[in-house]
Scaffold this motif. Structure first.
Motif, PDB file in Angstrom:
ATOM      1  N   ARG A   1      -1.710 -20.475 -26.668  1.00 50.54           N
ATOM      2  CA  ARG A   1      -1.272 -20.673 -25.279  1.00 50.54           C
ATOM      3  C   ARG A   1      -0.391 -21.909 -25.125  1.00 50.54           C
ATOM      4  O   ARG A   1      -0.014 -22.269 -24.007  1.00 50.54           O
ATOM      5  N   GLY A   2      -0.089 -22.577 -26.233  1.00 51.52           N
ATOM      6  CA  GLY A   2       0.842 -23.707 -26.209  1.00 51.52           C
ATOM      7  C   GLY A   2       0.246 -25.004 -25.710  1.00 51.52           C
ATOM      8  O   GLY A   2       0.974 -25.911 -25.327  1.00 51.52           O
TER       9      GLY A   2
ATOM     10  N   LEU B   1       3.602 -23.612 -31.763  1.00 53.80           N
ATOM     11  CA  LEU B   1       3.963 -23.744 -30.351  1.00 53.80           C
ATOM     12  C   LEU B   1       3.810 -22.390 -29.696  1.00 53.80           C
ATOM     13  O   LEU B   1       3.914 -21.367 -30.372  1.00 53.80           O
ATOM     14  N   SER B   2       3.599 -22.388 -28.379  1.00 49.85           N
ATOM     15  CA  SER B   2       3.539 -21.095 -27.699  1.00 49.85           C
ATOM     16  C   SER B   2       4.913 -20.438 -27.820  1.00 49.85           C
ATOM     17  O   SER B   2       5.936 -21.112 -27.782  1.00 49.85           O
TER      18      SER B   2
ATOM     19  N   GLU C   1       6.030 -19.070 -30.433  1.00 53.53           N
ATOM     20  CA  GLU C   1       6.489 -18.988 -31.823  1.00 53.53           C
ATOM     21  C   GLU C   1       5.987 -17.719 -32.493  1.00 53.53           C
ATOM     22  O   GLU C   1       6.361 -17.431 -33.607  1.00 53.53           O
TER      23      GLU C   1
END
Lengths: 305, 284
Positions: free
Chosen positions: B106-107, B267-268, B270
């Motif tokens: 979810r970043g 990272l979200s 990615e």
């Protein structure tokens, strides 16, 4: 890491990176990044999407491990002592997500707790006031811009020695962008070193003292912002007394003709030696000459043409 | 240390809804099961006759037989504890697979880990927060099971009722550990949860039907459910089973921790990691 030529950190540098490489499968994200950012400097990191700005910042903060090269932040290797680096730095990611079930205050208290409660809460409230952020609002009700304000506050709340900001004004309205830039300048005046990535040229031009341009994982230029805008690209509008052979100018190295009005007025720019242009113009019947200083944005674009 | 405790506290607080939901669910089920024993005891003869007519495969799924059904441990096993590890495994799989990777996908992890906590303190803060949540949930469940024991003819005291919860705790911990490990090895949380679910269900089915076939019996010995014990005395607990399962769970947690220390934080947006052994025909 494969190459570790630099064994000791330079005490004058807040950020020092040498030969940073990083690949994701077959995609080479960084191809040997060398960076030196002095203490007390505001350093802009320019590049288009996918150039490697975020990857560089995340390597510096030990979020991702470089395949090669070495970095020091504030004289500390982030891979050897990430907690010490993170204690002294503030980080603003390019993409942020928060816990939707918390309020802005709850989220910031969480970040403060994660810093062992080192943040002065009255200072956090002060920052929120400056950025017009209502701390009582639930995160789920906040706009992208207001979430960005939370990100900015969490990066600044512990008054770090070094700020690493990935597109700090992203999502903010122009007025708020200015407020954030003013805050950053204020922090810099108090001694904070600021490293920030952006593809908004005007803010880099306004704030950064030096700038690095990254393209396809390689640093292609590092210079003082002012010298970059003056040095690299010069634009001329010349009116001649009579018609001339324009090829005398267009054949000069680095010259490109932008527009032409008959054979007695031309607009051209040069990325080459300005001395040769002036010498050539001196042999021609010039009636009027204007020069333009292109913006950093225009200079930046020349690196990508 | 402070970072670990902060992470633990926040993890526990974030799970408070699930703790209450699952804990009260198990507790209310316990109240009902203990209360129901009186009715069952009153109709013991009829019940045993009916159970004797059930196919043994059917009974095996509920871990009972006609003879043991009216003994305290037989009754509790058949009507409660045979299924509790499977029911609570839903919680285990969700919590284990999401312990680290949920925030990552979810970043959120990128920013959290940028704070001066350290990956190890963060990891173990999260893990201990989950362990505390499981213990609290089981405590609420145990209270539910114990609440009416004094008025019941089941003949079990609150101390005896605690013993199957010890084995239940180890089962839950095993499923948390395996899905945690899978979540840091596999490309996505969803895949880790699916694999975890397959392990839970197959473990239950194979262990339940193991008595029918030698091969199934052999396979069941590598299944965690095989080592679940519904006994009411500490002395009856097979401590080798208990500590082996606990040891394997701790080993899996340590492997997950070592993997987390070495891997990049996603990272979200990615997407997921590629499986290292996956074959891409275009690149081959």
């Amino acid at each position: 890491m494969k190459t570790n030529k630099m064994t000791k950190p330079n005490p004058d540098l807040a950020i020092q990176a040498q030969g940073l490489t990083k690949s994701y499968g077959k995609i080479q994200a960084l191809e040997g990044i060398d960076l030196e950012v002095k203490y007390g400097e505001i350093f802009g990191f320019l590049g288009p999407n996918g150039a490697g700005k975020t990857t560089t910042i995340r390597c510096l903060l030990d979020m991702i491990r470089p395949d090669g090269g070495i970095a020091y932040l504030l004289g500390i290797n982030p891979q050897e002592n990430p907690v010490k680096v993170q204690t002294m730095t503030g980080y603003l990611p390019g993409e942020m997500q928060f816990y939707d079930n918390l309020t802005a205050e709850g989220q910031l208290r969480f970040f403060s707790d994660m810093r062992n409660g080192r943040s002065d809460w009255s200072y956090v409230c002060n920052l929120a006031d400056q950025l017009d952020l209502d701390l009582k609002q639930p995160i789920k009700n906040l706009s992208k811009g207001n979430k960005q304000k939370i990100g900015v506050i969490q990066a600044l709340m512990h008054k770090p020695d070094l700020l690493l900001l990935d597109e700090p004004t992203s999502g903010l309205d122009p007025l708020m962008q200015q407020k954030v830039l003013v805050l950053l300048r204020e922090f810099n005046r108090q001694g904070t070193t600021i490293f920030f990535s952006s593809h908004v040229m005007s803010e880099v031009e306004n704030v950064a003292q030096r700038v690095a341009i990254i393209r396809a994982g390689k640093i292609i230029e590092i210079a003082e912002t002012e010298s970059l805008t003056h040095r690299t690209l010069n634009r001329f509008i010349v009116r001649f007394k009579q018609k001339i052979d324009i090829s005398q100018i267009s054949r000069l190295e680095g010259v490109s003709i932008l527009s032409q009005n008959g054979s007695d007025q031309i607009k051209f720019q040069t990325t080459g030696d300005i001395q040769k242009v002036i010498q050539t113009l001196g042999t021609l019947p010039v009636q009027d000459l204007e020069t333009e200083h292109p913006s950093l944005e225009e200079i930046f674009l020349t690196y990508y043409q | 240390m402070k970072g670990l405790l902060t992470t633990l506290r926040y993890t526990f607080m974030n799970l408070r809804g699930q703790i209450l939901g699952w804990g009260l669910g198990v507790g209310l089920y316990g109240i009902m099961i203990v209360q129901m024993f009186e009715t069952m005891a009153a109709q013991q003869g009829q019940l045993q006759k009916m159970i004797a007519n059930y196919p043994k495969e059917f009974l095996a799924f509920f871990g009972g037989d006609a003879n043991s059904i009216m003994t305290p441990s037989g009754y509790l096993h058949m009507y409660a504890f045979s299924m509790l590890p499977i029911i609570i495994s839903i919680f285990s799989i969700l919590v284990g697979s999401g312990m680290i990777v949920s925030d990552e996908e979810r970043g959120r992890l990128d920013l959290i880990i940028a704070h001066p906590v350290g990956r190890s303190a963060f990891f173990f803060g999260r893990f201990l927060g989950v362990v505390a949540a499981i213990l609290t949930m089981l405590l609420i469940g145990w209270i539910g099971f114990s609440l009416l024991l004094g008025k019941s003819s089941l003949g079990v005291n609150v101390g005896q009722m605690l013993v199957p919860f010890i084995s239940l705790f180890v089962q839950i911990l095993f499923y948390v550990a395996i899905t945690l490990l899978l979540s840091v090895l596999l490309p996505s949380r969803t895949l880790a949860a699916v694999v975890g679910g397959v392990i839970v269900v197959s473990s239950y089915m194979i262990s339940s039907l193991a008595f029918m076939d030698d091969i199934l019996m052999t396979i069941s010995k590598i299944m965690p459910y095989h080592y679940f014990q519904t006994v009411l005395e500490v002395n009856d607990l097979n401590l080798t089973w208990l500590f082996s399962l606990l040891g394997i769970s701790i080993l899996m947690v340590i492997l997950a921790w070592l993997r987390f220390l070495r891997r990049d934080i996603r990272l979200s947006g990615e997407g997921s990691w590629k499986l290292r052994f996956s074959i891409n025909p275009k690149r081959a």
